[in-house]
Design a protein around this motif. Structure first.
Motif, mmCIF file in Angstrom:
data_model
loop_
_atom_site.group_PDB
_atom_site.id
_atom_site.type_symbol
_atom_site.label_atom_id
_atom_site.label_comp_id
_atom_site.label_asym_id
_atom_site.label_seq_id
_atom_site.Cartn_x
_atom_site.Cartn_y
_atom_site.Cartn_z
ATOM 1 N N LEU A 66 40.747 47.318 46.444
ATOM 2 C CA LEU A 66 40.375 46.105 46.397
ATOM 3 C C LEU A 66 39.228 45.737 45.855
ATOM 4 N N ILE A 67 39.172 45.140 45.279
ATOM 5 C CA ILE A 67 37.748 44.255 44.895
ATOM 6 C C ILE A 67 36.844 43.428 45.795
ATOM 7 N N GLY A 68 35.413 43.514 47.022
ATOM 8 C CA GLY A 68 34.977 42.890 47.408
ATOM 9 C C GLY A 68 33.979 41.608 46.444
ATOM 10 N N GLY A 69 34.492 40.458 46.063
ATOM 11 C CA GLY A 69 34.029 39.748 45.731
ATOM 12 C C GLY A 69 34.225 38.948 43.945
ATOM 13 N N LEU A 70 34.451 37.699 44.622
ATOM 14 C CA LEU A 70 35.247 37.476 42.940
ATOM 15 C C LEU A 70 34.010 37.489 42.011
ATOM 16 N N GLY A 71 33.111 36.832 42.039
ATOM 17 C CA GLY A 71 31.836 36.350 40.760
ATOM 18 C C GLY A 71 32.332 35.183 40.136
ATOM 19 N N VAL A 72 32.120 35.971 39.129
ATOM 20 C CA VAL A 72 32.308 35.069 37.410
ATOM 21 C C VAL A 72 34.053 36.006 37.041
ATOM 22 N N GLY A 73 33.928 36.553 37.922
ATOM 23 C CA GLY A 73 35.379 37.419 36.658
ATOM 24 C C GLY A 73 34.786 38.346 36.449
ATOM 25 N N PHE A 74 33.953 39.035 35.882
ATOM 26 C CA PHE A 74 34.058 40.195 34.906
ATOM 27 C C PHE A 74 34.443 41.603 35.819
ATOM 28 N N SER A 75 34.712 41.845 36.940
ATOM 29 C CA SER A 75 35.051 43.091 37.593
ATOM 30 C C SER A 75 36.697 42.809 37.213
ATOM 31 N N LEU A 76 36.973 41.731 38.556
ATOM 32 C CA LEU A 76 39.027 41.233 37.715
ATOM 33 C C LEU A 76 39.401 41.382 36.798
ATOM 34 N N ALA A 77 38.510 41.026 35.990
ATOM 35 C CA ALA A 77 39.094 40.694 34.620
ATOM 36 C C ALA A 77 39.345 42.523 34.076
ATOM 37 N N GLU A 78 38.225 43.977 34.665
ATOM 38 C CA GLU A 78 38.039 45.230 33.840
ATOM 39 C C GLU A 78 39.620 45.546 34.272
ATOM 40 N N ALA A 79 39.548 45.034 35.607
ATOM 41 C CA ALA A 79 40.708 46.347 36.507
ATOM 42 C C ALA A 79 41.956 46.140 36.082
ATOM 43 N N LEU A 80 42.270 45.005 35.782
ATOM 44 C CA LEU A 80 44.114 44.531 34.710
ATOM 45 C C LEU A 80 43.707 45.325 33.527
ATOM 46 N N THR A 81 42.308 45.967 33.186
ATOM 47 C CA THR A 81 42.906 46.458 31.758
ATOM 48 C C THR A 81 43.184 47.526 32.385
ATOM 49 N N LEU A 82 42.916 48.806 33.150
ATOM 50 C CA LEU A 82 43.354 49.465 33.220
ATOM 51 C C LEU A 82 44.639 49.803 33.529
ATOM 52 N N PRO A 83 44.786 50.896 32.566
ATOM 53 C CA PRO A 83 46.853 51.202 32.977
ATOM 54 C C PRO A 83 47.081 51.973 34.399
ATOM 55 N N ALA A 84 46.460 52.317 35.604
ATOM 56 C CA ALA A 84 46.530 53.115 36.115
ATOM 57 C C ALA A 84 46.785 51.807 37.756
ATOM 58 N N VAL A 85 45.814 51.102 37.206
ATOM 59 C CA VAL A 85 45.883 49.933 38.406
ATOM 60 C C VAL A 85 47.225 49.270 38.359
ATOM 61 N N THR A 86 47.641 49.340 39.571
ATOM 62 C CA THR A 86 48.874 48.596 40.060
ATOM 63 C C THR A 86 48.760 47.115 40.517
ATOM 64 N N ARG A 87 48.271 47.050 41.101
ATOM 65 C CA ARG A 87 47.807 45.477 42.904
ATOM 66 C C ARG A 87 46.217 45.995 42.550
ATOM 67 N N VAL A 88 45.850 44.651 43.135
ATOM 68 C CA VAL A 88 44.374 43.935 42.693
ATOM 69 C C VAL A 88 44.106 42.749 44.182
ATOM 70 N N THR A 89 43.945 44.085 45.243
ATOM 71 C CA THR A 89 43.475 42.247 45.480
ATOM 72 C C THR A 89 41.763 42.008 45.986
ATOM 73 N N VAL A 90 41.492 41.180 45.960
ATOM 74 C CA VAL A 90 40.364 40.090 46.076
ATOM 75 C C VAL A 90 39.890 39.389 46.910
#
Length: 225
Positions: A66-90
């Motif tokens: 879970l990411i609290g805060g979308l902002g300019v998208g740096f955190s979300l974009a990084e999360a999707l590069t990590l193989p362990a991450v299968t679901r992201v809620t923003v």
């Protein structure tokens, strides 16, 4: 003589849940201003990426994040590069911020809002945390303010207080990690984390000017009482 920095140009003004939001362009980059106060820009993003990497580090997949805060998208974009991450809620409460990722901010979130692994909830994070239907997460990244001591709205201060930490902790799985971004060191908040978690890490990230950004990582919640 050096080249003068380009004068920012306002792209859009929007009435937001927390007041006026302004998206403006300065050269090749964008800035988000909240009620006249600089909030974030697209120039670096190192500490926002570290926020996610630090939260997920050491967790075997699959990881629900879970990411609290979308902002300019740096955190979300990084999360999707990590193989362990299968679901992201923003969780992002400002409709304008979400809308800006359809066009001007899309390069920085790398089109992540269209990824099937991503769910965007347009809501206040405090409401989402208090909702029993929200479920639990293996990692929770908090980046909705300039830090515990400099919140975008007064109501957000609760998140960094004991009652807010209770809400955050209840949304973590048994192996869950809480990571919090701050534009400066927050010793009082760090002390609260150490009272509630057996493992607390402090990760400074140097910036071109001013105090380093800081990422706090807390794991292994202590038993209540």
């Amino acid at each position: 003589m050096g080249t003068a920095a380009p004068e920012p140009v306002v792209i859009q003004r929007a009435a937001g849940a927390g007041g006026e939001l302004v998206l403006r362009r300065a050269g090749a980059h964008y800035e988000i201003i909240s009620n006249g106060v600089f909030l974030m820009d697209t120039r670096n993003g190192e500490s926002e990426r570290l926020l996610v990497r630090t939260a997920v580090q050491g967790l075997d997949g699959p990881v629900r994040l879970l990411i609290g805060g979308l902002g300019v998208g740096f955190s979300l974009a990084e999360a999707l590069t990590l193989p362990a991450v299968t679901r992201v809620t923003v969780v992002e409460r400002e409709p304008a911020v979400i809308a800006w990722h359809a066009a001007p901010l899309r390069p920085w979130s790398r089109g992540a809002l269209d990824d099937p692994r991503v769910t965007v909830r347009r809501a206040d994070l405090l409401d989402v945390l208090a909702d029993p239907g929200t479920g639990r997460f293996d990692a929770l990244c908090l980046d909705i303010d300039n830090g515990p001591d400099w919140t975008v709205t007064p109501g957000n201060a609760r998140l960094y207080a004991p009652s807010g930490l209770d809400l955050l902790t209840r949304r973590l799985t048994g192996r869950g990690v809480l990571a919090v971004w701050s534009a400066n060191a927050a010793p009082a908040f760090e002390a609260l984390l150490r009272e509630r978690f057996a493992q607390v890490g402090v990760h400074p990230v140097p910036v071109p000017r001013g105090e380093p950004d800081v990422v706090y990582r807390a794991a292994r919640p202590r038993p209540a009482g």
